[in-house]
Design a protein around this motif. Structure first.
Motif, PDB file in Angstrom:
ATOM      1  N   LEU A 117      43.018  32.587  38.969  1.00 28.68           N
ATOM      2  CA  LEU A 117      44.145  33.489  38.721  1.00 28.68           C
ATOM      3  C   LEU A 117      45.035  33.603  39.959  1.00 28.68           C
ATOM      4  CD1 LEU A 117      45.211  35.369  36.477  1.00 28.68           C
ATOM      5  CD2 LEU A 117      43.854  37.190  37.453  1.00 28.68           C
ATOM      6  N   PHE A 118      44.407  33.688  41.129  1.00 29.81           N
ATOM      7  CA  PHE A 118      45.204  33.795  42.347  1.00 29.81           C
ATOM      8  C   PHE A 118      45.895  32.473  42.692  1.00 29.81           C
ATOM      9  CE2 PHE A 118      45.120  37.923  44.332  1.00 29.81           C
ATOM     10  CZ  PHE A 118      44.219  38.587  43.522  1.00 29.81           C
ATOM     11  N   ASN A 119      45.279  31.353  42.283  1.00 27.91           N
ATOM     12  CA  ASN A 119      45.925  30.061  42.516  1.00 27.91           C
ATOM     13  C   ASN A 119      47.064  29.814  41.535  1.00 27.91           C
ATOM     14  OD1 ASN A 119      44.282  29.446  44.644  1.00 27.91           O
ATOM     15  ND2 ASN A 119      42.774  28.357  43.404  1.00 27.91           N
ATOM     16  N   SER A 153      40.863  37.252  31.934  1.00 33.61           N
ATOM     17  CA  SER A 153      40.555  38.437  32.744  1.00 33.61           C
ATOM     18  C   SER A 153      40.250  39.640  31.845  1.00 33.61           C
ATOM     19  CB  SER A 153      41.700  38.749  33.712  1.00 33.61           C
ATOM     20  OG  SER A 153      42.787  39.318  33.018  1.00 33.61           O
ATOM     21  N   LYS A 154      40.860  39.678  30.654  1.00 32.57           N
ATOM     22  CA  LYS A 154      40.578  40.777  29.724  1.00 32.57           C
ATOM     23  C   LYS A 154      39.130  40.703  29.241  1.00 32.57           C
ATOM     24  CE  LYS A 154      45.135  41.211  27.681  1.00 32.57           C
ATOM     25  NZ  LYS A 154      45.847  41.234  26.420  1.00 32.57           N
ATOM     26  N   LEU A 155      38.640  39.471  29.054  1.00 36.14           N
ATOM     27  CA  LEU A 155      37.253  39.318  28.606  1.00 36.14           C
ATOM     28  C   LEU A 155      36.288  39.803  29.682  1.00 36.14           C
ATOM     29  CD1 LEU A 155      37.513  35.789  26.960  1.00 36.14           C
ATOM     30  CD2 LEU A 155      37.275  37.973  25.796  1.00 36.14           C
ATOM     31  N   HIS A 195      39.551  37.970  45.903  1.00 40.19           N
ATOM     32  CA  HIS A 195      39.043  37.965  44.520  1.00 40.19           C
ATOM     33  C   HIS A 195      37.794  38.830  44.358  1.00 40.19           C
ATOM     34  CE1 HIS A 195      36.911  34.493  46.219  1.00 40.19           C
ATOM     35  NE2 HIS A 195      35.998  34.707  45.311  1.00 40.19           N
ATOM     36  N   THR A 196      36.869  38.782  45.340  1.00 43.01           N
ATOM     37  CA  THR A 196      35.695  39.654  45.193  1.00 43.01           C
ATOM     38  C   THR A 196      36.128  41.116  45.295  1.00 43.01           C
ATOM     39  OG1 THR A 196      35.181  39.356  47.531  1.00 43.01           O
ATOM     40  CG2 THR A 196      33.898  38.073  45.981  1.00 43.01           C
ATOM     41  N   HIS A 197      37.105  41.368  46.152  1.00 42.23           N
ATOM     42  CA  HIS A 197      37.636  42.729  46.284  1.00 42.23           C
ATOM     43  C   HIS A 197      38.180  43.220  44.932  1.00 42.23           C
ATOM     44  CE1 HIS A 197      40.111  46.085  47.591  1.00 42.23           C
ATOM     45  NE2 HIS A 197      41.193  45.460  47.162  1.00 42.23           N
ATOM     46  N   SER A 198      38.905  42.357  44.234  1.00 38.29           N
ATOM     47  CA  SER A 198      39.486  42.751  42.944  1.00 38.29           C
ATOM     48  C   SER A 198      38.395  43.103  41.936  1.00 38.29           C
ATOM     49  CB  SER A 198      40.340  41.614  42.366  1.00 38.29           C
ATOM     50  OG  SER A 198      41.338  41.270  43.290  1.00 38.29           O
TER      51      SER A 198
END
Ligand SMILES: [Fe+2]
Ligand SMILES: [Fe+2]
Length: 281
Positions: free
Chosen positions: A74-76, A87-89, A119-122
């Motif tokens: 997602l960030f890429n 991401s909703k799943l 990403h781990t933070h998110s």
């Protein structure tokens, strides 16, 4: 056209993405790699009876690994619809785990990784926000909205140079100004992804507002700051304090909550902090 079948779930490619009740998933050939999470999730739901027998540690590790991989994608590629849909799943998986009464808040918290990457933070912020939302008796719909906003809250950072995002030393004024653009950038990406829910969009855009009006981007005060943004803001600080960074050891939950209570009471929603402290007891 490409198709494959595994454990009863069939995946095939076509011109668009459609999921029907028979678990048929049509994905554009070029989009295949981005739907791996979706595929895994479908297989998981197909085998849900078996999964119920899996230990909490195994289940949470699998959610975390899937989420971590998805967030990296997602960030890429922040504007790719497939990544957003997946991401909703993930949010659903976390919400379901959190609503499963078997698990205590403490065991849920143990899912969070203590190393700090965007990403781990998110994922951590989503876990904390959803735990707090569940403690506050949010409905499933509210939890889904809150989880989505929390998972995507820093997505705007994908548009800022990694040298600035990952810089260990002190930021220059110019660099800090750049960083401060990320909530508004995240909001714009959210719009491009087709997010229409105002609460989700505002949760992303206002997570760095502070109750005394010194935050950004709008310098909103107190309860004018959208509720989800206040929750995400608190969980954001909590994760930053309890995660290991290259220049610091992580604080315990107790140390972090004490520090927020003493030093940041003008920044965060104090009632929410009290609830968070109650939740940890
Ligand atoms: Fe942020
Ligand atoms: Fe953040």
């Amino acid at each position: 056209m490409h198709c494959f079948k595994e454990s009863g779930a069939l995946i095939t490619s076509a011109e668009s993405v459609i999921i029907d009740t028979d678990k048929l998933l049509y994905v554009l050939e070029s989009e295949h790699p981005k739907y791996e999470y979706l595929r895994a999730s479908l297989l998981d739901s197909e085998n849900s009876k078996r999964i119920k027998n899996v230990s909490f540690a195994e289940q949470s590790l699998s959610i975390y690994e899937n989420a971590s991989e998805l967030l990296t994608n997602l960030f890429n590629n922040p504007e790719t619809l497939g990544n957003y849909e997946a991401s909703k799943l993930i949010v659903n998986d976390i919400v379901e785990t959190i609503l499963n009464e078997k698990y205590t808040i403490k065991s849920l918290m143990s899912i969070a990784s203590h190393d700090y990457y965007t990403h781990t933070h998110s994922i951590n912020v989503a876990i904390y926000a959803l735990s707090l939302g569940s403690f506050l008796d949010f409905t499933q719909k509210e939890l889904s909205e809150l989880g989505e906003a929390a998972l995507l809250h820093d997505l705007g950072k994908s548009k800022i140079a990694p040298e600035i995002i990952n810089k260990n030393g002190k930021l220059t004024d110019a660099e800090f100004q750049k960083i401060k653009e990320h909530p508004a950038l995240g909001y714009t990406i959210g719009l491009k992804l087709g997010i229409k829910n105002r609460k989700v969009l505002e949760g992303i855009r206002h997570h760095h507002e502070k109750v005394d009006g010194t935050g950004y981007p709008f310098g909103m005060r107190g309860e004018a700051i959208p509720y989800y943004a206040r929750i995400i803001g608190l969980c954001d600080v909590f994760d930053a304090l309890t995660s290991r960074r290259s220049y610091k050891e992580p604080m315990t939950s107790f140390e972090a909550l004490s520090l927020i209570k003493t030093n940041m009471k003008n920044h965060i929603d104090f009632n929410l902090l009290k609830k968070m402290i109650e939740m940890f007891r």
